[in-house]
Design an enzyme around this catalytic site. Structure first.
Site, PDB file in Angstrom:
ATOM      1  N   LYS A 146      21.686 -32.886  25.471  1.00 13.18           N
ATOM      2  CA  LYS A 146      21.343 -32.597  24.080  1.00 13.18           C
ATOM      3  C   LYS A 146      19.897 -32.119  24.023  1.00 13.18           C
ATOM      4  CE  LYS A 146      23.484 -32.986  20.040  1.00 13.18           C
ATOM      5  NZ  LYS A 146      24.826 -32.415  19.815  1.00 13.18           N
TER       6      LYS A 146
ATOM      7  N   THR B  52      27.363 -34.916  24.425  1.00 18.15           N
ATOM      8  CA  THR B  52      25.966 -34.698  24.033  1.00 18.15           C
ATOM      9  C   THR B  52      25.638 -35.451  22.746  1.00 18.15           C
ATOM     10  OG1 THR B  52      26.428 -32.661  22.796  1.00 18.15           O
ATOM     11  CG2 THR B  52      25.961 -32.448  25.155  1.00 18.15           C
ATOM     12  N   ASP B  53      26.624 -35.631  21.875  1.00 19.00           N
ATOM     13  CA  ASP B  53      26.399 -36.416  20.661  1.00 19.00           C
ATOM     14  C   ASP B  53      26.098 -37.872  21.006  1.00 19.00           C
ATOM     15  OD1 ASP B  53      26.564 -36.332  17.619  1.00 19.00           O
ATOM     16  OD2 ASP B  53      27.948 -37.974  18.081  1.00 19.00           O
TER      17      ASP B  53
ATOM     18  N   PHE C 299     -18.677 -13.016  33.946  1.00 16.24           N
ATOM     19  CA  PHE C 299     -17.639 -12.357  34.739  1.00 16.24           C
ATOM     20  C   PHE C 299     -18.184 -11.027  35.247  1.00 16.24           C
ATOM     21  CE2 PHE C 299     -13.519 -10.096  35.400  1.00 16.24           C
ATOM     22  CZ  PHE C 299     -13.031 -10.950  36.377  1.00 16.24           C
TER      23      PHE C 299
ATOM     24  N   ARG D 208     -20.497 -14.504  27.927  1.00 16.10           N
ATOM     25  CA  ARG D 208     -19.333 -14.097  27.138  1.00 16.10           C
ATOM     26  C   ARG D 208     -18.681 -15.331  26.527  1.00 16.10           C
ATOM     27  NH1 ARG D 208     -14.057 -13.226  31.118  1.00 16.10           N
ATOM     28  NH2 ARG D 208     -14.264 -15.215  32.229  1.00 16.10           N
TER      29      ARG D 208
ATOM     30  N   GLN E  84     -10.687 -18.531  36.724  1.00 15.97           N
ATOM     31  CA  GLN E  84     -10.088 -19.114  37.919  1.00 15.97           C
ATOM     32  C   GLN E  84     -10.937 -20.265  38.450  1.00 15.97           C
ATOM     33  OE1 GLN E  84     -10.309 -15.907  37.200  1.00 15.97           O
ATOM     34  NE2 GLN E  84      -8.726 -14.669  38.192  1.00 15.97           N
TER      35      GLN E  84
ATOM     36  N   ASN F  99      -6.010 -15.901  29.023  1.00  7.89           N
ATOM     37  CA  ASN F  99      -7.323 -15.526  28.516  1.00  7.89           C
ATOM     38  C   ASN F  99      -7.187 -15.098  27.064  1.00  7.89           C
ATOM     39  OD1 ASN F  99     -10.038 -15.364  29.316  1.00  7.89           O
ATOM     40  ND2 ASN F  99      -9.453 -14.269  31.175  1.00  7.89           N
TER      41      ASN F  99
ATOM     42  N   HIS G 123      -8.929 -13.210  24.726  1.00  5.07           N
ATOM     43  CA  HIS G 123     -10.052 -12.291  24.778  1.00  5.07           C
ATOM     44  C   HIS G 123     -10.732 -12.154  23.421  1.00  5.07           C
ATOM     45  CE1 HIS G 123      -9.046 -11.110  28.831  1.00  5.07           C
ATOM     46  NE2 HIS G 123      -7.821 -10.791  28.466  1.00  5.07           N
TER      47      HIS G 123
END
Length: 276
Positions: A13, A58-59, A152, A169, A212, A238, A240
């Site tokens: 479920k 599933t019930d 970077f 940044r 990273q 990322n 940006h």
């Protein structure tokens, strides 16, 4: 012609919404989970012949989740472990179970009023089979941002490279982290809170030369501080933020006004683990 056979299969479920109000104190608390169950075992007859004699409906699985919640949830991990024991030990035809839970946080407005906290979603996963039980946990949809202390530069350039190198940044991401525990007996809530704090503190304090590098530092910090964790997977898109050119309007822009782009985006993923 080669013989056609039934491959690996499981069923259950999905996304059972469960909210429990704890009323044992004057100030109530809310536990809000989305639980999914998946059972594995002797269910070939159902697939091949439509024979449902061994199928745990599933019930029934859904109703079990709600019935077990009556006795308390404690933590997502503990709740899933209880359910796994019930299904695997309680039904001879069930040989394994895979259960997941998303835990949705509510902040307090008063003793009996709450505000849905959308800062992140806690995750838990229990898998039980012939080889034992594995518990993983984590968080997702955790959006974090640093307005400085991120660089970077130094990457290869060719005729298709337009990205400008920078030594300052915005670094923003939506963190998804999943870690694997050693063993099945821990203070799950305390561990989850401590690991989450370690991840966020490391992101905050780390001077980043690349996303990273930052996610490795975050994973390493978790393993160094928590012996109960054997490995951690991190996935960081990322988010940006591009500086807007205000010169056409006769204005400067000293790193204050940005356009937040939702796609395309860099997707950085890594697993940090103990060597042994």
């Amino acid at each position: 012609m080669s013989r056609i056979v039934l491959g690996p299969h499981q069923y259950g479920k999905a996304e059972c919404r469960l909210v429990r109000i704890n009323r044992d104190q004057d100030a109530h608390t809310v536990e809000d989970l989305t639980v999914t169950t998946q059972l594995r075992g002797d269910f070939e007859a159902c697939h091949l012949d439509g024979d449902n004699s061994l199928v745990v409906a599933t019930d029934t699985q859904k109703n079990t989740i709600y019935a077990f919640a009556r006795d308390g949830i404690d933590s997502p991990e503990a709740f899933l472990l209880r359910l796994a024991d019930h299904f695997v030990d309680g039904f001879e035809q069930v040989t394994g179970a895979e259960l997941t839970a998303l835990s949705h946080t509510w902040g307090r407005l008063g003793d009996h009023a709450f505000l849905r906290d959308g800062t992140s979603t806690r995750t838990a996963h229990v898998e039980r089979g012939a080889d034992g039980t594995t518990v993983t946990a984590g968080l997702t949809d955790c959006t974090i941002l640093k307005s400085t202390d991120s660089e970077f530069h130094g990457f290869p350039r060719d005729r298709y490279t337009t990205l400008v190198e920078t030594d300052d940044r915005i670094l923003a991401t939506s963190l998804t982290a999943t870690w694997t525990y050693a063993g099945t007996d821990h203070d799950w809530d305390a561990l989850h809170a401590s690991i989450t704090r370690t991840l966020l503190d490391t992101f905050t304090g780390h001077h980043s030369l690349a996303l990273q590098q930052t996610i490795y530092a975050m994973g390493r910090a978790v393993l160094e501080a928590h012996d109960a964790v054997t490995s951690i997977d991190l996935s960081c898109p990322n988010k940006h933020h591009f500086l807007v050119d205000l010169e056409p309007f006769g204005l400067d822009n000293p790193g204050e006004v940005f356009f937040a782009a939702d796609r395309p985006y860099g997707l950085i993923q890594a697993t940090v683990m103990r060597e042994d």
